[in-house]
Design an enzyme around this catalytic site. Structure first.
Site, PDB file in Angstrom:
ATOM      1  N   HIS A 258       0.853  -1.193   0.000  1.00 49.14           N
ATOM      2  CA  HIS A 258       0.000   0.000   0.000  1.00 49.14           C
ATOM      3  C   HIS A 258       0.881   1.231   0.000  1.00 49.14           C
ATOM      4  O   HIS A 258       1.945   1.226   0.620  1.00 49.14           O
ATOM      5  CB  HIS A 258      -0.903   0.006   1.241  1.00 49.14           C
ATOM      6  CG  HIS A 258      -2.082   0.900   1.086  1.00 49.14           C
ATOM      7  ND1 HIS A 258      -2.022   2.250   1.351  1.00 49.14           N
ATOM      8  CD2 HIS A 258      -3.336   0.642   0.664  1.00 49.14           C
ATOM      9  CE1 HIS A 258      -3.200   2.775   1.113  1.00 49.14           C
ATOM     10  NE2 HIS A 258      -4.019   1.840   0.689  1.00 49.14           N
TER      11      HIS A 258
ATOM     12  N   ASP B 194      -7.943  -5.547   0.359  1.00 47.53           N
ATOM     13  CA  ASP B 194      -8.472  -6.377  -0.727  1.00 47.53           C
ATOM     14  C   ASP B 194      -8.046  -7.830  -0.657  1.00 47.53           C
ATOM     15  O   ASP B 194      -8.559  -8.654  -1.402  1.00 47.53           O
ATOM     16  CB  ASP B 194      -8.041  -5.792  -2.075  1.00 47.53           C
ATOM     17  CG  ASP B 194      -8.794  -4.524  -2.379  1.00 47.53           C
ATOM     18  OD1 ASP B 194      -9.966  -4.459  -1.987  1.00 47.53           O
ATOM     19  OD2 ASP B 194      -8.218  -3.611  -2.973  1.00 47.53           O
TER      20      ASP B 194
END
Ligand code: CMC
Length: 433
Positions: free
Chosen positions: A308, A366
Site C-alpha cells: 500500500h 483487498d
C-alpha cells in the site's frame, strides 16, 4: 494551522532565500506551504504525489506506519464492529455521529431516494449484455447528471446535500441492476422496508418469481465491508472526484470519474485480481513459485492484495476483513474453502519473506475481501462495483468538504516540460520520405 516556524529555501541564485511557512493539522505529518514558490518562478516536482498534500481535510486520518485509520477521529475497528454503514455515511458527510432522530431522518432520506428514474432503464439497455459491470456503473452514474439538472448548483448547500443523498441511495440500485442486466434477469426494485446492505443483496439475488429472504448474517457482513471501504482520504479515485469537482462540475459526473479511477487493478480492481490470482495458484504447493515471481524485477507480476502507498504496517481494514472472512465462512460452513486456505498460507509465507519484510509489504483490505464477497454469492466481476458503491459515501463527503473550503480553487497541477524547444513548422514536401 500555521506553526511558528518556517523552512528557508536558499536557491543560491543571488536572490534572497524564500521563507516557506510550516503548517500542522490536528494529527500527522506537518506540511510545508509551497504556494509562494510560484511567485519566485519555481514549481515543486512530485509525480505520483508521494510528498504532496493536495488539500486540508477533516474527514479521514491515516497513520500508515502505525496502521491506524480514523474517520472523523473514530478508529475504523470501532466503527466496523459497533456502527453500521448508514451511521458511518452520516459521520463522513456531517462530521459527527447522528443522534437517534438524525439517524432515522438520514435513513429515511436515503431509503426514499433509492429508486432510479424509469428512463434510466433505457440507459442500461444501451450497453452490451456482456459489458463489465464497472463500465455500466460509470456510464449510468454519469448519465444521472441528465436526470437532475438541479444538481448543477453546486454552491447551494441544500442542492449538494440532496445530491449526496441521491448518490448514496442510488448506487446500490445501479450496481445491482448492472449485474441483473449482465445475467439477463429482470431488474428488482429497492424495498423501503429493508436496511441498506439487505436491500442491495435483495436487488442482487431476488427474482420476481418468488420471495427471497436475505440472511441477516450475510447482510451484516456486507454492511461491515461497506464500512471498511467507505473512505480512505486522498487516494487516486477520491483525488479524481475532487479534481473533477473543483471546476464546479455536477456531482454525478464527478463520482463517475472517481469510479473510472477506482476501476484499475492497482486500486479498486485489486480484489477481483486477488481472487483471480488465488484461482491461478490453485494449490498451496504453487505458492513459493508465485512469491518468486512477485520478487522478480523482470516480471511485472505483483502479489495482488499486498502493499500500500500509505500503510507500511498492517492495513487495519485487512485485520477486520480477515476476521469477517472467518465469521462468514464459518456461518456458511465453508471453512474448507480451498482459496481461503491458499490465501492464509500465502499471507504466512509472504510475511516471513525478506523481500516483503524489507519493503514493508503487508496484506491490504483487498486481500481477503474477494473471498468474503464470493461467499456472499457475489461474482468477482462485481467486486470493484461494491467498492465503488461503498466509496460513494466518502466521495460525496470529500466533494462537499472541498466546495465549502474557503481555500477552494480549481485544481490545476503544473508540469516539468521535457519536449522539444521552439522550432518552426516544416511543410510536408520538406519532411523527407
Ligand atoms: N508485490 C510485489 N512487489 C511489490 C508489491 C506487490 N504487491 N507492491 C509493491 N511492491 C514493490 C515494488 O515492486 C517496489 O519495489 P522496488 O522498490 O524494488 O521498485 C516497492 O515494493 C514499492 O512499490 P511501489 O509500486 O513503488 O509502491 P506504490 O506506493 O507506488 O504502490 C500499490 C502501492 C498498492 C499500487 C502496490 O503495492 C501494488 O501494486 N499492490 C498490488 C495491488 C493492490 O493490492 N492494490 C490494492 C491497494 S489497497 C486498495 C486501495 O486502497 O485501492
Amino acid at each position: 494551522m500555521k506553526e511558528n516556524r518556517t523552512v528557508t529555501l536558499d536557491l543560491k541564485n543571488g536572490q534572497p532565500p524564500i521563507e516557506l511557512p510550516v503548517m500542522s493539522g490536528t494529527l500527522g505529518t506537518p506540511v510545508i506551504d509551497v504556494r509562494a514558490l510560484a511567485q519566485h518562478g519555481y514549481f515543486t516536482f512530485d509525480p505520483g504525489f508521494t510528498a504532496t498534500a493536495s488539500c486540508a481535510s477533516s474527514i479521514t486520518y491515516i497513520d500508515g506506519e502505525a496502521g491506524l485509520l480514523y474517520h472523523r477521529g473514530y478508529p475504523i475497528e470501532q466503527l466496523a464492529y459497533e456502527s453500521d454503514f448508514m451511521e458511518v455515511s452520516y459521520l463522513l458527510l456531517y462530521g459527527e455521529l447522528p443522534t437517534a432522530q438524525q439517524k432515522v431522518d438520514f435513513e429515511q432520506a436515503i431509503t426514499h431516494h433509492g429508486m432510479l428514474h424509469d428512463q434510466v432503464v433505457t440507459v442500461f439497455r444501451g450497453f452490451r449484455r456482456d459489458a463489465h459491470p464497472m463500465a455500466v456503473m460509470i456510464g449510468v452514474t454519469g448519465a444521472l447528471s441528465s436526470f437532475y439538472p438541479d444538481a448543477h448548483d453546486v454552491f447551494d448547500p441544500r442542492s449538494r446535500e440532496i445530491s449526496a443523498h441521491r448518490l448514496i441511495a442510488k448506487v446500490p440500485s445501479i450496481a445491482a441492476w448492472a449485474y441483473k442486466y449482465n445475467i439477463g434477469e429482470p431488474f428488482i426494485y429497492p424495498q423501503n422496508r429493508m436496511a441498506y446492505a439487505e436491500n442491495f443483496l435483495h436487488m442482487l439475488h431476488a427474482t420476481p418469481c418468488e420471495p427471497y429472504e436475505v440472511k441477516p448474517v450475510l447482510a451484516r457482513a456486507l454492511d461491515r465491508i461497506f464500512i471498511l471501504h467507505a473512505d480512505h482520504e486522498q487516494n487516486a479515485s477520491t483525488s479524481t472526484v475532487r479534481l473533477a469537482g473543483s471546476s464546479g462540475a455536477t456531482p454525478f459526473a464527478c463520482v463517475a470519474a472517481g469510479m473510472a479511477s477506482l476501476w484499475g487493478p492497482l486500486h479498486g480492481g485489486a480484489n477481483e485480481a486477488v481472487l483471480k490470482m488465488l484461482e491461478e495458484i490453485d494449490d498451496v504447493k504453487n505458492i513459493p513459485a508465485v512469491i518468486q515471481r512477485a520478487k522478480d524485477k523482470a516480471d511485472r507480476f505483483r502479489l495482488m492484495g499486498f502493499g500500500h502507498r500509505i500503510y507500511k504496517n498492517f492495513d487495519p481494514r485487512a485485520k477486520v476483513m480477515r476476521e469477517t472472512c472467518h465469521e462468514v465462512l464459518d456461518a456458511l460452513d465453508l471453512m474448507d474453502d480451498p482459496q481461503f486456505k491458499i490465501a492464509m498460507e500465502l499471507e504466512r509465507i509472504a510475511l516471513q519473506d525478506d523481500y516483503f519484510i524489507a519493503k514493508k509489504l503487508y496484506p491490504n483490505v483487498d486481500f481477503y475481501s474477494g473471498i468474503v464477497l464470493r461467499a456472499l454469492g457475489i461474482p468477482s466481476s462485481m467486486f470493484t462495483v461494491l467498492f465503488a458503491l461503498a466509496r460513494t459515501a466518502g466521495w460525496v463527503a470529500q466533494w462537499n468538504e472541498m466546495l465549502t473550503d474557503p481555500a477552494h480553487r480549481i485544481g490545476r497541477p503544473r508540469q516539468q516540460y521535457t519536449g522539444p524547444t521552439r522550432r518552426d513548422y516544416v511543410p510536408m514536401t520538406k519532411r523527407g520520405a
